[in-house]
Design an enzyme around this catalytic site. Structure first.
Site, PDB file in Angstrom:
ATOM      1  N   CYS A 163       0.842  -1.204   0.000  1.00  0.00           N
ATOM      2  CA  CYS A 163       0.000   0.000   0.000  1.00  0.00           C
ATOM      3  C   CYS A 163       0.878   1.256   0.000  1.00  0.00           C
ATOM      4  CB  CYS A 163      -0.903  -0.005   1.228  1.00  0.00           C
ATOM      5  SG  CYS A 163      -1.991   1.425   1.278  1.00  0.00           S
ATOM      6  N   CYS A 182       0.544   4.760   6.954  1.00  0.00           N
ATOM      7  CA  CYS A 182      -0.100   4.628   8.265  1.00  0.00           C
ATOM      8  C   CYS A 182       0.855   3.874   9.200  1.00  0.00           C
ATOM      9  CB  CYS A 182      -1.420   3.879   8.134  1.00  0.00           C
ATOM     10  SG  CYS A 182      -2.444   4.498   6.783  1.00  0.00           S
ATOM     11  N   CYS A 223       0.340   0.144  10.314  1.00  0.00           N
ATOM     12  CA  CYS A 223      -0.174  -0.871   9.396  1.00  0.00           C
ATOM     13  C   CYS A 223       0.881  -1.804   8.791  1.00  0.00           C
ATOM     14  CB  CYS A 223      -0.962  -0.202   8.278  1.00  0.00           C
ATOM     15  SG  CYS A 223      -1.805  -1.433   7.259  1.00  0.00           S
ATOM     16  N   CYS A 258     -16.846  -8.622   5.490  1.00  0.00           N
ATOM     17  CA  CYS A 258     -16.202  -7.347   5.157  1.00  0.00           C
ATOM     18  C   CYS A 258     -14.928  -7.593   4.339  1.00  0.00           C
ATOM     19  CB  CYS A 258     -15.867  -6.591   6.434  1.00  0.00           C
ATOM     20  SG  CYS A 258     -15.023  -5.040   6.111  1.00  0.00           S
ATOM     21  N   CYS A 267     -19.900  -5.659   3.432  1.00  0.00           N
ATOM     22  CA  CYS A 267     -19.183  -4.455   3.855  1.00  0.00           C
ATOM     23  C   CYS A 267     -17.858  -4.431   3.081  1.00  0.00           C
ATOM     24  CB  CYS A 267     -18.934  -4.543   5.353  1.00  0.00           C
ATOM     25  SG  CYS A 267     -17.894  -3.247   6.008  1.00  0.00           S
ATOM     26  N   CYS A 281     -19.406   2.766   8.562  1.00  0.00           N
ATOM     27  CA  CYS A 281     -18.720   2.124   9.681  1.00  0.00           C
ATOM     28  C   CYS A 281     -17.429   2.920   9.851  1.00  0.00           C
ATOM     29  CB  CYS A 281     -18.419   0.663   9.327  1.00  0.00           C
ATOM     30  SG  CYS A 281     -17.343  -0.168  10.503  1.00  0.00           S
ATOM     31  N   ARG A 328     -18.184  -2.136  17.718  1.00  0.00           N
ATOM     32  CA  ARG A 328     -17.455  -3.378  17.394  1.00  0.00           C
ATOM     33  C   ARG A 328     -16.125  -3.442  18.143  1.00  0.00           C
ATOM     34  NH1 ARG A 328     -19.520  -5.450  13.339  1.00  0.00           N
ATOM     35  NH2 ARG A 328     -19.944  -3.480  12.300  1.00  0.00           N
TER      36      ARG A 328
END
Ligand code: SAM
Ligand code: DTB
Ligand code: SF4
Length: 332
Positions: free
Chosen positions: A66, A70, A73, A110, A142, A202, A275
């Site tokens: 990616c 972040c 991550c 998801c 999702c 969400c 959640r």
């Protein structure tokens, strides 16, 4: 968002926060923990069936490499981690996973992808096909695919997407210390696009990244102030420190801090599904039970989250049956 509106938010993050909500959070944050949990459970019972927990299964349909940075991550190309990257999975492989999730009691599936933003072209068409195919299985579909435009959001809604996950991650101020390749406003804009298209939102964040209690309060305040209404579902993740990332040495979050945040989220966003997301594996059963008492009513089940190990289905069944809870049935 036009440039003028964007710069107003950059100069004044309070534009994103309803100060009455922030005042309420400040008061809740200072309450004795058990009193707060009692208040949260009282509200929980007014809005939800307190004997039910929603099972939601994640699938990493495109992993690693990616371009975002972040700091938490394992999938960022900026860090050397143990994650094995793969391109967008084939539809049949994902459908097998979705069927297994359904057989194991999940009502929501998801699909997550390590994209900065959702690409156009062949990959977009495959996402549309995936949404349609998972929906036929009678699962809530999702996706969490990075930033999306308003036009893309409408197309995903048309394909039958139930919910889109896009986390604000933390307070607007702390966000900039955790990610520099996109802005907090980018995240808010995607949330707006999702809402405009009529897809359920969400959105939540990660605790235990070094944020202060002020950041934690402002993080919840932004979520609860979202217009026209707060998210339908709020994932609260405890950081899973990943070797190779800048946050690899962060100490684990104190479980009582997690319970406090779950309780406040429940009180200020009473209708939302709250959640208990990443980090459950390092919580003992008693801490998870307290989170359920504080109003958490959904967990990710399955052996894996996206790329990291999860609590494990057998253990989850054992835990919820010990507590006298039951999996929530599909609402479709
Ligand atoms: N790339 C998309 C995005 O960032 O929106 C979707 C996938 S991303 C992995 C989904 C969410 O996983 C992030 O927003 C973050 O909140 C959470 N996450 C990622 N790594 C994590 C970690 N090490 N611990 C806890 N939560 C994590
Ligand atoms: C969310 O807030 N947490 C989930 C889901 N949304 C997509 C993801 C957690 C990922 C944890 C790290 C990993 O397994 O890669
Ligand atoms: Fe990429 Fe999402 Fe990971 Fe950030 S959280 S590096 S955007 S996969």
């Amino acid at each position: 968002m036009n440039i003028q509106a964007q710069s107003v938010i950059e100069q004044n993050p309070n534009e994103l926060i309803d100060l009455n909500i922030l005042d309420k959070i400040n008061i809740l944050y200072d309450k004795p923990l058990l009193e707060l949990v009692f208040e949260a459970q009282t509200i929980h019972r007014q809005f939800h069936d307190s004997s039910k927990i929603q099972f939601c299964t994640l699938s990493s349909i495109k992993t690693g490499a990616c371009p975002e940075n972040c700091h938490y991550c394992p999938q960022s190309a900026h860090y050397k981690t143990a994650v094995e990257a793969h391109a967008l999975l084939d539809i049949n492989e994902v459908l097998e996973q979705a069927k297994e999730a359904k057989n194991n009691g999940s009502t929501r599936f998801c699909m997550g992808a390590s994209w900065r933003d959702l690409p156009e072209g062949k990959d977009f068409e495959r996402i549309v096909e995936l949404i349609k195919s998972v929906k036929i299985l009678n699962l809530e579909v999702c996706c969490t695919l990075g930033m999306i435009t308003e036009t893309q959001a409408y197309k995903l809604a048309e394909a039958g997407l139930h919910t889109y996950n896009h986390n604000i991650d933390n307070s607007p101020e702390f966000y900039q210390e955790i990610i520099s390749t996109r802005s907090f406003e980018d995240r808010i804009q995607t949330l707006k696009n999702i809402q405009l298209a009529g897809i359920k939102v969400c959105s939540g964040g990660i605790l235990g990244m070094g944020e202060t209690s002020t950041d934690r309060k402002r993080f919840l305040a932004v979520l609860a102030s979202l217009k026209p209404h707060y998210p339908d579902s709020v994932p609260i993740n405890a950081l899973v420190p990943i070797e190779g990332t800048p946050l690899q040495d962060r100490p684990l979050l104190d479980p009582f801090d997690l319970v406090r945040m779950v309780a406040i989220a429940r009180i200020i966003m009473p209708k939302a599904m709250v959640r208990l997301s990443a980090g459950r594996r390092s919580l003992n059963d008693e801490a998870q039970a307290l989170c359920f008492l504080a109003g958490a009513n959904s967990i990710h089940t399955g052996e894996k989250l996206l790329t990291t190990p999860n609590a494990g289905l057998n253990h989850d069944y054992e835990l919820i049956s010990k507590l006298g809870l039951k999996p929530l049935e599909a609402s479709l």
